[in-house]
Design an enzyme around this catalytic site. Structure first.
Site, short mmCIF file in Angstrom:
data_model
loop_
_atom_site.label_atom_id
_atom_site.label_comp_id
_atom_site.label_asym_id
_atom_site.label_seq_id
_atom_site.Cartn_x
_atom_site.Cartn_y
_atom_site.Cartn_z
N GLU A 169 54.04 58.88 2.81
CA GLU A 169 53.77 59.07 1.38
C GLU A 169 54.85 58.42 0.52
OE1 GLU A 169 51.64 63.51 1.60
OE2 GLU A 169 53.82 63.34 1.56
N ASP A 186 41.66 64.03 0.35
CA ASP A 186 40.48 64.64 0.99
C ASP A 186 39.97 65.74 0.08
OD1 ASP A 186 43.21 65.57 2.33
OD2 ASP A 186 41.93 67.33 2.14
N1 ADE Z 1 47.69 67.27 2.06
C1 ADE Z 1 46.70 66.37 1.95
N2 ADE Z 1 45.50 66.95 2.11
C2 ADE Z 1 45.74 68.28 2.32
C3 ADE Z 1 44.92 69.39 2.54
N3 ADE Z 1 43.59 69.28 2.60
N4 ADE Z 1 45.51 70.59 2.74
C4 ADE Z 1 46.84 70.72 2.69
N5 ADE Z 1 47.67 69.70 2.47
C5 ADE Z 1 47.13 68.48 2.28
#
Ligand code: ADE
Length: 258
Positions: free
Chosen positions: A28, A220
């Protein structure tokens, strides 16, 4: 208490000359290190994998110089992965705050977003409202509120606009996969971003009296049929690049004297 903290934001830009960033994962934050040409500084504590980089961002003719540091909790030597989650992030940030003494701590990274709150892949959010913990369920009267956190976020509108980010409620927990109870919590609290570090870093920053900002980019969607983990893996690099561009915008804005 929260009113005092919120009014603190007035003139924050003028106060900020030293900015510390904390990312949970190298993937990141590496793009920001490369873009700024920062120098590796090694470990913050010889017994922990937390490591940092630092350097100066030149203000040029119309701006002022900024001192920038980036810290990672580092790679877990036993499992060979980044040490994600609240505990390693808090320790790393604490060590950075004591060593580098930032005026502003920025927790930047990725998150799961909620479509029902308007999130989409690649959208960038700045933590608004209060920072919450969704996995600290403590049904004892004097501890329940402590568990949830509700640490006030500070959203400076000009800063949000410079970032090109929306404001959204961020909730933190140490698991990537949510339980049914957590899903109800997200809906009830109108959470937009689910991630694994921000609320604990907001709490640390409040204790230390350091300005705090969380900037999270969506990899996501939690309320989508595709499993979070597969969308996360597919989108991590592309979304991290989007995040870096926004953080550069933030630094450019910070540099300009008002
Ligand atoms: N970082 C990126 N996506 C995530 C998710 N779905 N849950 C927790 N941390 C995350």
């Amino acid at each position: 208490m929260s009113t005092d903290i919120r009014s603190d934001i007035e003139g924050m830009k003028a106060e900020v000359q030293r900015i510390g960033f904390i990312f949970a994962m190298r993937a990141e934050g590496q793009g920001l290190i490369d873009r700024l040409g920062l120098t590796e500084q090694g470990r913050l504590d010889p017994d922990l994998p937390a490591c940092w980089v630092s350097g100066r961002v030149e203000g040029g003719s119309s701006g002022r110089d900024l001192e920038v540091a980036i810290v990672f909790a580092g790679e877990d030597p036993y499992h060979g992965c980044d040490r994600i989650g609240t505990l390693p992030a808090t320790m790393a940030a604490y060590l950075l705050c004591r060593r580098f003494r930032p005026d502003l701590l920025v927790n930047a990274g990725t998150c799961g977003g909620f479509q029902r709150e308007g999130a989409s892949i690649g959208a960038v959010y700045v933590g608004g409202g209060d920072f919450l913990f969704h996995d600290r369920r403590i049904p004892l009267p004097e501890f329940e509120a402590f568990g949830i956190g509700r640490i006030p976020a500070i959203v400076d509108e000009p800063m949000r606009m410079a970032l090109g980010a929306e404001s959204g409620i961020i909730s933190t927990g140490d698991s990537f996969a949510p339980t049914a109870e957590e899903q109800s919590f997200f809906e009830r609290e109108r959470v937009t971003c689910k991630e694994m570090e921000a609320a604990s870093l907001a709490s640390l920053s409040r204790d230390l009296g350091v300005h705090f900002l969380a900037v999270k980019a969506v990899t996501d969607l939690v309320d989508h049929p595709e499993p979070e983990a597969s969308a996360f893996a597919r989108n991590l690099n592309r979304v991290s690049q989007i995040l870096v561009e926004r953080l550069i915008n933030l630094l450019e804005w910070m540099k300009v004297r008002e």
